[in-house]
Design a protein around this motif. Structure first.
Motif, PDB file in Angstrom:
ATOM      1  N   PRO A  47      -9.395   7.483   2.285  1.00 58.29           N
ATOM      2  CA  PRO A  47      -9.006   6.957   2.979  1.00 58.29           C
ATOM      3  C   PRO A  47      -9.059   6.354   4.308  1.00 58.29           C
ATOM      4  O   PRO A  47      -9.410   7.385   4.969  1.00 58.29           O
ATOM      5  CB  PRO A  47      -7.252   7.023   2.427  1.00 58.29           C
TER       6      PRO A  47
ATOM      7  N   VAL B  60      -2.793  10.938  -4.431  1.00 55.46           N
ATOM      8  CA  VAL B  60      -3.739  10.594  -3.942  1.00 55.46           C
ATOM      9  C   VAL B  60      -5.050   9.228  -4.997  1.00 55.46           C
ATOM     10  O   VAL B  60      -4.795   7.815  -4.803  1.00 55.46           O
ATOM     11  CB  VAL B  60      -5.462  10.642  -2.990  1.00 55.46           C
TER      12      VAL B  60
ATOM     13  N   GLU C 182       4.130   8.405   0.548  1.00 54.09           N
ATOM     14  CA  GLU C 182       4.138   9.569   0.637  1.00 54.09           C
ATOM     15  C   GLU C 182       4.679  11.324   1.037  1.00 54.09           C
ATOM     16  O   GLU C 182       2.829  10.750   1.833  1.00 54.09           O
ATOM     17  CB  GLU C 182       3.545   9.656  -1.057  1.00 54.09           C
TER      18      GLU C 182
ATOM     19  N   PHE D  69       0.002   7.656   2.867  1.00 55.90           N
ATOM     20  CA  PHE D  69       0.487   9.502   2.653  1.00 55.90           C
ATOM     21  C   PHE D  69       0.620   9.400   3.956  1.00 55.90           C
ATOM     22  O   PHE D  69      -0.192   9.807   5.289  1.00 55.90           O
ATOM     23  CB  PHE D  69      -0.820  10.395   2.368  1.00 55.90           C
TER      24      PHE D  69
ATOM     25  N   TRP E 239       5.466  -0.331   3.104  1.00 59.74           N
ATOM     26  CA  TRP E 239       4.822   0.143   2.578  1.00 59.74           C
ATOM     27  C   TRP E 239       5.005   1.568   1.925  1.00 59.74           C
ATOM     28  O   TRP E 239       6.125   2.082   2.247  1.00 59.74           O
ATOM     29  CB  TRP E 239       3.424   0.734   3.267  1.00 59.74           C
TER      30      TRP E 239
ATOM     31  N   GLY F 230       1.101  -1.384  -0.097  1.00 62.29           N
ATOM     32  CA  GLY F 230       0.264   0.469  -0.056  1.00 62.29           C
ATOM     33  C   GLY F 230       1.043   1.304   0.069  1.00 62.29           C
ATOM     34  O   GLY F 230       1.879   1.372   0.127  1.00 62.29           O
ATOM     35  N   VAL F 231       0.208   2.506  -0.355  1.00 61.79           N
ATOM     36  CA  VAL F 231       0.774   3.640  -0.648  1.00 61.79           C
ATOM     37  C   VAL F 231       0.351   4.603   1.162  1.00 61.79           C
ATOM     38  O   VAL F 231      -1.000   4.870   0.876  1.00 61.79           O
ATOM     39  CB  VAL F 231       0.471   4.416  -1.377  1.00 61.79           C
TER      40      VAL F 231
ATOM     41  N   ASP G  11      -4.327   0.813  -5.579  1.00 58.56           N
ATOM     42  CA  ASP G  11      -3.542   0.739  -4.901  1.00 58.56           C
ATOM     43  C   ASP G  11      -4.088   0.739  -3.035  1.00 58.56           C
ATOM     44  O   ASP G  11      -5.021   1.504  -3.328  1.00 58.56           O
ATOM     45  CB  ASP G  11      -2.545   1.681  -4.573  1.00 58.56           C
ATOM     46  N   ASP G  12      -3.463  -0.106  -1.911  1.00 57.69           N
ATOM     47  CA  ASP G  12      -3.950   0.895  -0.919  1.00 57.69           C
ATOM     48  C   ASP G  12      -3.725   1.758  -0.010  1.00 57.69           C
ATOM     49  O   ASP G  12      -2.557   1.783  -0.511  1.00 57.69           O
ATOM     50  CB  ASP G  12      -4.291  -0.927   0.039  1.00 57.69           C
ATOM     51  N   VAL G  13      -4.522   2.671   0.113  1.00 58.37           N
ATOM     52  CA  VAL G  13      -4.068   4.405   0.018  1.00 58.37           C
ATOM     53  C   VAL G  13      -4.382   4.066   2.321  1.00 58.37           C
ATOM     54  O   VAL G  13      -5.711   3.770   2.294  1.00 58.37           O
ATOM     55  CB  VAL G  13      -4.446   4.873  -0.784  1.00 58.37           C
TER      56      VAL G  13
ATOM     57  N   HIS H 257      -3.359   7.112  -7.033  1.00 51.65           N
ATOM     58  CA  HIS H 257      -2.602   5.513  -6.298  1.00 51.65           C
ATOM     59  C   HIS H 257      -4.475   5.302  -6.339  1.00 51.65           C
ATOM     60  O   HIS H 257      -4.485   3.312  -6.538  1.00 51.65           O
ATOM     61  CB  HIS H 257      -2.793   5.886  -4.993  1.00 51.65           C
ATOM     62  N   VAL H 258      -5.036   5.318  -5.850  1.00 47.95           N
ATOM     63  CA  VAL H 258      -6.517   4.549  -6.177  1.00 47.95           C
ATOM     64  C   VAL H 258      -7.285   4.168  -6.764  1.00 47.95           C
ATOM     65  O   VAL H 258      -7.586   3.218  -6.508  1.00 47.95           O
ATOM     66  CB  VAL H 258      -7.871   5.836  -5.321  1.00 47.95           C
TER      67      VAL H 258
END
Lengths: 181, 113
Positions: A153, A85, A43, A6, A40, A3-4, A93-95, A88-89
């Protein structure tokens, strides 16, 4: 990729903190390490207060910053973050978002509030400004994502400036947030 | 401003050096060891319309540190960074495209003096 995340600016750069708030010289590694250990991607979000009220700013509560000019500033920054965001969504990706609890700008579940605070920066000892709610940047980011049709998220805030800070519990909470996807 | 643990050293760092691919150079532990904070530059896989405002924000934040005499450095870089820094009135900081952790460490030691 798991995932990402932030993360609040100061997680990677404690130099952005209000004077007296930096817990280490630069990168606040316990939580960064937790994210990286699980693979992970990190960002960094901008520090909304840094470019608006600057490095010499006083500690502030939400009411002191909640002007239309500051909201426009936060919205401009949030639009840029929301673009990333959204990217990625849409990629699947899981954010997650990691803010700063107690912050008038970056609070997720806890912000700071005192409608009477102003003028000379002193106030009665023991005044408790912590209050439930989100900070101004987080509100603008949520609004910006909603306008783009992107669900906000999962989010948590780092609690290291709160009096009940428990580093181990915080790492566990971050792990739980990552696993909840 | 001397009331906390800050290091007064801030590096603008390529996203790929903070989120390295397997086997690639990882700048994060070196930055931690050398007491540098990081302003993350947009990832190379972001399209220009996503990267451009993020790059501008990075330069805008760097300007506030430069104005207060913090040490700045660029580790890696990003297309358009020099122009963004110039727009915000920031003199070009020392820059490196590191090939090893030791090379990066030496660079940060020198840039932080």
């Amino acid at each position: 990729m798991p995932g990402v995340a932030f993360v609040a600016h100061c997680l990677l750069n404690q130099n952005s903190k209000t004077d007296g708030g930096a817990r280490c010289p630069g990168i606040y590694s316990p939580l960064v390490d937790e994210l990286r250990a699980r693979g992970w991607r990190i960002e960094q979000m901008p520090c909304p207060e840094l470019a608006f009220t600057g490095l010499n700013r006083f500690w502030a509560v939400k009411e002191q910053l909640d002007t239309s000019a500051y909201r426009r500033h936060c919205r401009r920054l949030a639009a840029a973050v929301a673009g990333a965001v959204e990217l990625h969504v849409r990629r699947g990706d899981d954010v997650i978002l990691v803010g700063i609890e107690g912050s008038p700008s970056m609070g997720v579940h806890v912000t700071s509030s005192d409608p009477k605070r102003g003028g000379r920066p002193t106030w009665p000892e023991g005044t408790d400004e912590l209050s439930p709610g989100s900070g101004i940047f987080m509100e603008e980011l949520t609004a910006e994502l909603a306008e783009r049709g992107v669900q906000t998220p999962r989010a948590m805030g780092i609690r290291h400036q709160l009096p009940d800070h428990d580093a181990q519990a915080e790492q566990a909470a971050l792990a739980e947030l990552m696993e909840a996807g | 401003m001397e009331g906390d643990e800050r290091g007064f050293r801030v590096a603008l760092v390529s996203g790929e050096l903070l989120n390295p691919a397997p086997g690639a150079l990882d700048a994060m532990p070196v930055l931690v060891e050398e007491d540098w904070g990081a302003i993350q530059l947009p990832a190379a896989d972001y399209p220009a319309d996503v990267a451009a405002p993020l790059l501008d924000q990075a330069a805008e934040q760097a300007e506030e540190f430069a104005r207060h005499g913090y040490r700045l450095a660029v580790v890696g870089g990003h297309e358009g960074l020099a122009e963004a820094l110039e727009r915000h009135g920031v003199q070009p900081p020392p820059q490196i495209d590191p090939t090893s952790a030791s090379e990066l460490r030496s660079f940060l030691l020198a840039a932080g003096r």
